[in-house]
Design a protein around this motif. Sequence first.
Motif, short mmCIF file in Angstrom:
data_model
loop_
_atom_site.label_atom_id
_atom_site.label_comp_id
_atom_site.label_asym_id
_atom_site.label_seq_id
_atom_site.Cartn_x
_atom_site.Cartn_y
_atom_site.Cartn_z
N GLU A 41 5.07 113.36 16.59
CA GLU A 41 5.98 114.01 17.65
C GLU A 41 5.04 115.11 17.97
N VAL A 42 4.54 116.20 17.18
CA VAL A 42 3.71 117.30 17.53
C VAL A 42 2.48 116.89 18.31
N LEU A 43 1.63 115.83 17.80
CA LEU A 43 0.48 115.40 18.41
C LEU A 43 0.71 114.89 19.87
N CYS A 44 1.77 114.16 20.15
CA CYS A 44 2.13 113.46 21.18
C CYS A 44 2.60 114.70 22.24
N SER A 45 3.34 115.18 21.89
CA SER A 45 3.73 116.44 23.00
C SER A 45 2.76 117.39 23.30
N GLN A 46 1.72 117.66 22.28
CA GLN A 46 0.62 118.58 22.61
C GLN A 46 -0.36 117.77 23.31
N LEU A 47 -0.54 116.59 23.40
CA LEU A 47 -1.42 115.77 24.14
C LEU A 47 -1.14 115.69 25.77
N VAL A 48 0.18 115.69 25.90
CA VAL A 48 0.78 115.81 27.01
C VAL A 48 0.80 117.07 27.64
N GLU A 49 1.33 118.21 26.85
CA GLU A 49 1.27 119.50 27.18
C GLU A 49 -0.04 119.86 27.92
N PHE A 50 -1.04 119.58 27.01
CA PHE A 50 -2.40 120.21 27.52
C PHE A 50 -3.19 119.07 28.29
N ASP A 51 -2.42 117.98 28.68
CA ASP A 51 -3.03 117.05 29.57
C ASP A 51 -4.39 116.58 28.98
N ILE A 52 -4.44 116.12 27.79
CA ILE A 52 -5.71 115.55 27.11
C ILE A 52 -5.52 114.10 27.16
N ALA A 53 -6.67 113.41 28.06
CA ALA A 53 -6.65 111.85 27.98
C ALA A 53 -7.30 111.65 26.71
N ILE A 54 -6.62 110.21 26.41
CA ILE A 54 -7.21 109.56 25.16
C ILE A 54 -7.43 107.94 25.61
N SER A 55 -8.38 107.26 24.62
CA SER A 55 -8.59 105.92 25.09
C SER A 55 -7.26 105.00 25.02
N PHE A 56 -7.35 104.06 25.67
CA PHE A 56 -6.21 103.04 25.57
C PHE A 56 -5.83 102.52 24.13
N ASN A 57 -6.94 102.44 23.35
CA ASN A 57 -7.02 102.19 22.13
C ASN A 57 -6.20 103.09 21.01
N MET A 58 -6.58 104.48 21.22
CA MET A 58 -5.66 105.43 20.53
C MET A 58 -4.57 105.60 20.88
N LYS A 59 -3.92 105.43 22.02
CA LYS A 59 -2.65 105.37 22.75
C LYS A 59 -2.04 104.27 22.00
N GLU A 60 -2.66 103.23 21.92
CA GLU A 60 -1.96 101.99 21.39
C GLU A 60 -1.77 102.02 19.90
N GLN A 61 -2.77 102.80 19.26
CA GLN A 61 -2.68 103.02 17.71
C GLN A 61 -1.39 104.23 17.41
#
Length: 82
Positions: A41-61
Amino acid sequence: MRESGEIIQEVLEAVSGCFEDDTERNVKELLACGEPGLALEVLCSQLVEFDIAISFNMKEQLAIAAEIMGMDIEELQDINIL
């Protein structure tokens, strides 16, 4: 099948250094304390808050980790893909 904590750790390592705060340390501490759900939950919310883009594969994982734990994490949908 891999454990959810392993998946979260792999994604965290891939985005290492992208956070401007203590997110990385906090997620690692939560994983070490046996709290992979909170770590995710923390990782996902911070990826959104800091607008950090990740690969499709990482998002799928991350989605797989959530599924393993039976979690529905709304922020997953808002994470940007490279």
